[in-house]
Motif scaffolding. Sequence first.
Motif, PDB file in Angstrom:
ATOM      1  N   TRP A 137      13.923  69.466   5.773  1.00  0.00           N
ATOM      2  CA  TRP A 137      12.482  69.701   5.716  1.00  0.00           C
ATOM      3  C   TRP A 137      11.736  69.104   6.903  1.00  0.00           C
ATOM      4  O   TRP A 137      10.560  69.401   7.097  1.00  0.00           O
ATOM      5  CB  TRP A 137      11.903  69.126   4.420  1.00  0.00           C
ATOM      6  CG  TRP A 137      12.356  69.879   3.222  1.00  0.00           C
ATOM      7  CD1 TRP A 137      13.368  69.534   2.369  1.00  0.00           C
ATOM      8  CD2 TRP A 137      11.846  71.118   2.741  1.00  0.00           C
ATOM      9  NE1 TRP A 137      13.501  70.481   1.392  1.00  0.00           N
ATOM     10  CE2 TRP A 137      12.576  71.463   1.595  1.00  0.00           C
ATOM     11  CE3 TRP A 137      10.819  71.960   3.170  1.00  0.00           C
ATOM     12  CZ2 TRP A 137      12.318  72.620   0.873  1.00  0.00           C
ATOM     13  CZ3 TRP A 137      10.566  73.116   2.445  1.00  0.00           C
ATOM     14  CH2 TRP A 137      11.315  73.435   1.323  1.00  0.00           C
ATOM     15  N   ASN A 138      12.387  68.268   7.708  1.00  0.00           N
ATOM     16  CA  ASN A 138      11.691  67.563   8.789  1.00  0.00           C
ATOM     17  C   ASN A 138      10.944  68.495   9.733  1.00  0.00           C
ATOM     18  O   ASN A 138       9.786  68.259  10.060  1.00  0.00           O
ATOM     19  CB  ASN A 138      12.667  66.690   9.588  1.00  0.00           C
ATOM     20  CG  ASN A 138      13.130  65.504   8.795  1.00  0.00           C
ATOM     21  OD1 ASN A 138      12.580  65.180   7.743  1.00  0.00           O
ATOM     22  ND2 ASN A 138      14.166  64.851   9.275  1.00  0.00           N
ATOM     23  N   ASN A 139      11.591  69.544  10.203  1.00  0.00           N
ATOM     24  CA  ASN A 139      10.958  70.457  11.145  1.00  0.00           C
ATOM     25  C   ASN A 139       9.768  71.176  10.503  1.00  0.00           C
ATOM     26  O   ASN A 139       8.717  71.327  11.121  1.00  0.00           O
ATOM     27  CB  ASN A 139      11.973  71.461  11.677  1.00  0.00           C
ATOM     28  CG  ASN A 139      11.452  72.201  12.886  1.00  0.00           C
ATOM     29  OD1 ASN A 139      10.719  71.646  13.687  1.00  0.00           O
ATOM     30  ND2 ASN A 139      11.831  73.457  13.019  1.00  0.00           N
ATOM     31  N   ILE A 178       1.991  73.090  15.783  1.00  0.00           N
ATOM     32  CA  ILE A 178       1.406  73.230  17.105  1.00  0.00           C
ATOM     33  C   ILE A 178       2.335  74.019  18.023  1.00  0.00           C
ATOM     34  O   ILE A 178       1.926  74.935  18.704  1.00  0.00           O
ATOM     35  CB  ILE A 178       1.094  71.832  17.700  1.00  0.00           C
ATOM     36  CG1 ILE A 178       0.013  71.165  16.869  1.00  0.00           C
ATOM     37  CG2 ILE A 178       0.671  71.937  19.157  1.00  0.00           C
ATOM     38  CD1 ILE A 178      -0.171  69.699  17.155  1.00  0.00           C
ATOM     39  N   LYS A 179       3.646  73.680  17.995  1.00  0.00           N
ATOM     40  CA  LYS A 179       4.616  74.381  18.838  1.00  0.00           C
ATOM     41  C   LYS A 179       4.704  75.837  18.465  1.00  0.00           C
ATOM     42  O   LYS A 179       4.775  76.704  19.312  1.00  0.00           O
ATOM     43  CB  LYS A 179       5.995  73.723  18.702  1.00  0.00           C
ATOM     44  CG  LYS A 179       6.073  72.369  19.380  1.00  0.00           C
ATOM     45  CD  LYS A 179       7.433  71.753  19.147  1.00  0.00           C
ATOM     46  CE  LYS A 179       7.488  70.343  19.687  1.00  0.00           C
ATOM     47  NZ  LYS A 179       8.697  69.630  19.309  1.00  0.00           N
ATOM     48  N   SER A 180       4.658  76.134  17.154  1.00  0.00           N
ATOM     49  CA  SER A 180       4.745  77.522  16.715  1.00  0.00           C
ATOM     50  C   SER A 180       3.578  78.328  17.245  1.00  0.00           C
ATOM     51  O   SER A 180       3.736  79.447  17.714  1.00  0.00           O
ATOM     52  CB  SER A 180       4.770  77.600  15.191  1.00  0.00           C
ATOM     53  OG  SER A 180       5.939  77.016  14.690  1.00  0.00           O
ATOM     54  N   ARG A 181       2.365  77.766  17.180  1.00  0.00           N
ATOM     55  CA  ARG A 181       1.175  78.464  17.669  1.00  0.00           C
ATOM     56  C   ARG A 181       1.242  78.634  19.188  1.00  0.00           C
ATOM     57  O   ARG A 181       0.880  79.667  19.714  1.00  0.00           O
ATOM     58  CB  ARG A 181      -0.092  77.719  17.275  1.00  0.00           C
ATOM     59  CG  ARG A 181      -0.480  78.004  15.837  1.00  0.00           C
ATOM     60  CD  ARG A 181      -1.805  77.371  15.501  1.00  0.00           C
ATOM     61  NE  ARG A 181      -1.482  76.125  14.823  1.00  0.00           N
ATOM     62  CZ  ARG A 181      -2.090  74.973  15.026  1.00  0.00           C
ATOM     63  NH1 ARG A 181      -3.058  74.863  15.885  1.00  0.00           N
ATOM     64  NH2 ARG A 181      -1.727  73.907  14.384  1.00  0.00           N
ATOM     65  N   ASP A 182       1.728  77.590  19.896  1.00  0.00           N
ATOM     66  CA  ASP A 182       1.830  77.665  21.349  1.00  0.00           C
ATOM     67  C   ASP A 182       2.833  78.715  21.784  1.00  0.00           C
ATOM     68  O   ASP A 182       2.630  79.422  22.761  1.00  0.00           O
ATOM     69  CB  ASP A 182       2.224  76.299  21.950  1.00  0.00           C
ATOM     70  CG  ASP A 182       1.100  75.286  21.822  1.00  0.00           C
ATOM     71  OD1 ASP A 182      -0.050  75.701  21.547  1.00  0.00           O
ATOM     72  OD2 ASP A 182       1.379  74.086  22.003  1.00  0.00           O
ATOM     73  N   GLN A 183       3.928  78.827  21.045  1.00  0.00           N
ATOM     74  CA  GLN A 183       4.966  79.796  21.402  1.00  0.00           C
ATOM     75  C   GLN A 183       4.513  81.218  21.145  1.00  0.00           C
ATOM     76  O   GLN A 183       4.933  82.145  21.812  1.00  0.00           O
ATOM     77  CB  GLN A 183       6.251  79.502  20.617  1.00  0.00           C
ATOM     78  CG  GLN A 183       6.920  78.215  21.066  1.00  0.00           C
ATOM     79  CD  GLN A 183       8.058  77.799  20.156  1.00  0.00           C
ATOM     80  OE1 GLN A 183       8.290  78.411  19.118  1.00  0.00           O
ATOM     81  NE2 GLN A 183       8.760  76.747  20.539  1.00  0.00           N
TER      82      GLN A 183
END
Length: 127
Positions: free
Chosen positions: A110-112, A120-125
């Motif tokens: 569940w960490n990720n 944030i990374k998902s939105r940036d990608q």
Amino acid sequence: MPVSGNNMNKEKKCNVIYKIQCPDCDSLYIGETKRTLGTRLEEHQKTNVEAKTAVGEHLAKYKHKVSLENIDIIEREERVLARKIKEAIYIRNQQPELNRDDGHYLAPIWNNLLSRDHNIKSRDQDA
């Protein structure tokens, strides 16, 4: 974030995940209880017993005070395991200073998903 409507007569609410914000220093505690919130608050306020809660230790050490006004109900959950897991998620995300532990064990898988950076990374990608 407190759930609207849940803070009316909050001392009588049970099966809740709650947070206590110390009004004297802004330290935070997140907890859960199946009992009424008023009963749990009384336990936190006991500073003259040997087995103090984490909040009780803070109050005794720094001579701070908390009351119902310093408690917000985050969520209501009747199912015990779901309530404990949700509490652990709130603890992980908000990292309250007064909690002694992380609550219910959350498997590393569940960490990720629970990471603040993941969103944030998902939105940036996607951009």
